[in-house]
Write a protein that holds these residues in place. Structure first.
Motif, PDB file in Angstrom:
ATOM      1  N   GLU A   1       0.804  -1.227   0.000  1.00 22.92           N
ATOM      2  CA  GLU A   1       0.000   0.000   0.000  1.00 22.92           C
ATOM      3  C   GLU A   1       0.838   1.279   0.000  1.00 22.92           C
ATOM      4  O   GLU A   1       0.311   2.360  -0.288  1.00 22.92           O
ATOM      5  N   THR A   2       2.119   1.163   0.325  1.00 19.91           N
ATOM      6  CA  THR A   2       2.929   2.358   0.542  1.00 19.91           C
ATOM      7  C   THR A   2       4.299   2.274  -0.115  1.00 19.91           C
ATOM      8  O   THR A   2       4.814   1.190  -0.371  1.00 19.91           O
ATOM      9  N   ARG A   3       4.870   3.458  -0.362  1.00 18.23           N
ATOM     10  CA  ARG A   3       6.225   3.560  -0.884  1.00 18.23           C
ATOM     11  C   ARG A   3       7.000   4.576  -0.060  1.00 18.23           C
ATOM     12  O   ARG A   3       6.411   5.443   0.596  1.00 18.23           O
ATOM     13  N   ILE A   4       8.318   4.475  -0.139  1.00 16.03           N
ATOM     14  CA  ILE A   4       9.184   5.436   0.542  1.00 16.03           C
ATOM     15  C   ILE A   4       9.772   6.392  -0.500  1.00 16.03           C
ATOM     16  O   ILE A   4      10.378   5.972  -1.481  1.00 16.03           O
ATOM     17  N   TYR A   5       9.548   7.689  -0.280  1.00 21.54           N
ATOM     18  CA  TYR A   5      10.182   8.735  -1.065  1.00 21.54           C
ATOM     19  C   TYR A   5      11.219   9.416  -0.152  1.00 21.54           C
ATOM     20  O   TYR A   5      11.244   9.162   1.048  1.00 21.54           O
ATOM     21  N   TYR A   6      12.037  10.270  -0.725  1.00 23.61           N
ATOM     22  CA  TYR A   6      13.045  10.961   0.074  1.00 23.61           C
ATOM     23  C   TYR A   6      12.924  12.461  -0.160  1.00 23.61           C
ATOM     24  O   TYR A   6      12.697  12.908  -1.298  1.00 23.61           O
ATOM     25  N   ALA A   7      13.050  13.220   0.927  1.00 23.10           N
ATOM     26  CA  ALA A   7      12.769  14.649   0.857  1.00 23.10           C
ATOM     27  C   ALA A   7      13.909  15.495   1.404  1.00 23.10           C
ATOM     28  O   ALA A   7      14.645  15.074   2.300  1.00 23.10           O
ATOM     29  N   TYR A   8      14.018  16.688   0.847  1.00 25.70           N
ATOM     30  CA  TYR A   8      14.953  17.703   1.342  1.00 25.70           C
ATOM     31  C   TYR A   8      14.118  18.739   2.078  1.00 25.70           C
ATOM     32  O   TYR A   8      13.275  19.406   1.491  1.00 25.70           O
ATOM     33  N   ASP A   9      14.337  18.856   3.370  1.00 26.00           N
ATOM     34  CA  ASP A   9      13.521  19.728   4.208  1.00 26.00           C
ATOM     35  C   ASP A   9      13.838  21.199   3.950  1.00 26.00           C
ATOM     36  O   ASP A   9      14.993  21.607   3.959  1.00 26.00           O
ATOM     37  N   MET A  10      12.782  21.984   3.737  1.00 28.66           N
ATOM     38  CA  MET A  10      12.944  23.411   3.470  1.00 28.66           C
ATOM     39  C   MET A  10      12.254  24.278   4.519  1.00 28.66           C
ATOM     40  O   MET A  10      11.964  25.445   4.280  1.00 28.66           O
ATOM     41  N   GLY A  11      11.963  23.702   5.656  1.00 30.97           N
ATOM     42  CA  GLY A  11      11.302  24.470   6.703  1.00 30.97           C
ATOM     43  C   GLY A  11       9.810  24.221   6.710  1.00 30.97           C
ATOM     44  O   GLY A  11       9.340  23.256   7.304  1.00 30.97           O
ATOM     45  N   LYS A  12       9.058  25.067   6.022  1.00 30.21           N
ATOM     46  CA  LYS A  12       7.605  24.914   5.991  1.00 30.21           C
ATOM     47  C   LYS A  12       7.155  23.868   4.978  1.00 30.21           C
ATOM     48  O   LYS A  12       6.013  23.413   4.999  1.00 30.21           O
ATOM     49  N   THR A  13       8.037  23.514   4.076  1.00 29.80           N
ATOM     50  CA  THR A  13       7.718  22.492   3.089  1.00 29.80           C
ATOM     51  C   THR A  13       8.985  21.676   2.835  1.00 29.80           C
ATOM     52  O   THR A  13      10.006  21.871   3.480  1.00 29.80           O
TER      53      THR A  13
ATOM     54  N   GLY B   1      -7.003  13.798   6.183  1.00 33.93           N
ATOM     55  CA  GLY B   1      -5.585  14.113   6.035  1.00 33.93           C
ATOM     56  C   GLY B   1      -5.269  14.978   4.832  1.00 33.93           C
ATOM     57  O   GLY B   1      -5.887  14.847   3.775  1.00 33.93           O
ATOM     58  N   ARG B   2      -4.288  15.856   4.992  1.00 36.76           N
ATOM     59  CA  ARG B   2      -3.851  16.711   3.892  1.00 36.76           C
ATOM     60  C   ARG B   2      -3.146  15.890   2.821  1.00 36.76           C
ATOM     61  O   ARG B   2      -3.298  16.131   1.624  1.00 36.76           O
ATOM     62  N   VAL B   3      -2.355  14.928   3.271  1.00 32.05           N
ATOM     63  CA  VAL B   3      -1.698  14.014   2.328  1.00 32.05           C
ATOM     64  C   VAL B   3      -2.078  12.590   2.719  1.00 32.05           C
ATOM     65  O   VAL B   3      -1.365  11.925   3.471  1.00 32.05           O
ATOM     66  N   PRO B   4      -3.221  12.092   2.248  1.00 32.14           N
ATOM     67  CA  PRO B   4      -3.671  10.738   2.609  1.00 32.14           C
ATOM     68  C   PRO B   4      -2.682   9.686   2.137  1.00 32.14           C
ATOM     69  O   PRO B   4      -2.059   9.815   1.080  1.00 32.14           O
ATOM     70  N   ILE B   5      -2.545   8.626   2.949  1.00 30.23           N
ATOM     71  CA  ILE B   5      -1.662   7.516   2.557  1.00 30.23           C
ATOM     72  C   ILE B   5      -2.483   6.248   2.331  1.00 30.23           C
ATOM     73  O   ILE B   5      -2.632   5.792   1.212  1.00 30.23           O
ATOM     74  N   THR B   6      -3.036   5.669   3.393  1.00 27.76           N
ATOM     75  CA  THR B   6      -3.874   4.483   3.232  1.00 27.76           C
ATOM     76  C   THR B   6      -4.824   4.344   4.417  1.00 27.76           C
ATOM     77  O   THR B   6      -4.473   4.674   5.549  1.00 27.76           O
TER      78      THR B   6
END
Length: 266
Positions: free
Chosen positions: A116-128, A238-243
């Protein structure tokens, strides 16, 4: 209510309208493009796919696209520098329906997680934050293995504050810091193993959206019904629904479970 491309286009145009944006529609492809006048960069979304998803997930489908576009446009305006900013790299959990590519077909760095899910990778920019894609990796000269290692190290450093509630003889633990990485903490194996030692019944987990992680100590059939209802409720808001599905946690593995009827696992 019946949804079609025309209604979806109108809904998205209203939600994404801004002074410094140009929104254009490609009738032949049935695509909507949202472009920043400042950067000259934009994001194109396919309306038929969103309409199809709307029929099963309703407003969650729209919310996810709006968030994806807003996040993407903000990130495009900022510069990503991985080197010397390693502490800003984190893993994020997304549904398997979340886009696999950034603008212009550039693939994101993605790892499989569950069915049901995947892993992404993010660079934190503070508010986003900006999801890391192959273009960023090539520019910085970074290998995927390095990003994975640093991200998983950083998620283990995040503070864990659990709220606890007991219902019908079952204990529920909630992680809800709203830092964008609540669901990501499911990748902290040390934390999960500590919880497993604490739980006397069956350990059931839910990550309905990115800003909440639910862990249940299920000791009777009612407990399964309760976490299923909780998961659905959080998923819908949720703002970003997952499952909306929950997972059994056993011997370090996550197994999706369907909870139907009167608390029966299938």
């Amino acid at each position: 209510m019946k949804m079609d491309s025309k209604k979806m286009r109108k809904e998205l145009e209203e939600r994404l309208e801004a002074k410094d944006r140009v929104i254009s529609y490609d009738r032949e492809k049935d695509h909507l493009r949202i472009e920043s006048e400042t950067t000259g960069k934009g994001i194109t979304v396919s309306l038929p796919g969103i309409v199809a998803k709307w029929h099963t997930e309703h407003d969650n489908a729209i919310n996810e696209v709006v968030y994806y576009v807003e996040e993407g446009l903000r990130a495009m305006a900022d510069t990503v520098q991985l080197t010397d900013h390693e502490k800003k790299i984190f893993p994020v959990i997304r549904s398997t329906s979340f886009p696999a590519e950034a603008e212009e077909g550039v693939p994101f760095l993605i790892d499989e997680h569950t069915a049901e899910t995947r892993i992404y990778y993010a660079y934190d920019m503070g508010k986003t934050y900006r999801l890391i894609d192959t273009r960023i990796m090539e520019k910085e000269g970074w290998e995927a293995s390095r990003i994975r290692e640093i991200a998983l190290f950083n998620v283990r450093s995040l503070e864990i504050k659990l709220k606890e509630d007991e219902v019908a003889g079952n204990t529920f633990y909630f992680l809800n810091t709203n830092d964008g990485y609540d669901a990501s903490r499911i990748l902290n194996k040390g934390f999960l193993n500590d919880m497993a030692q604490k739980i006397s019944g069956t350990m059931v987990m839910s990550l309905p959206h990115q800003d909440v992680l639910i862990i249940a100590d299920v000791r009777n059939n009612t407990g399964y019904d309760i976490i299923a209802q909780m998961a659905m409720s959080f998923f819908a808001s949720g703002r970003v629904p997952i499952t909306a599905l929950s997972f059994l946690y056993d011997d370090g593995e996550l197994e999706p479970i369907f909870i139907m009827g009167k608390s029966k696992k299938q």
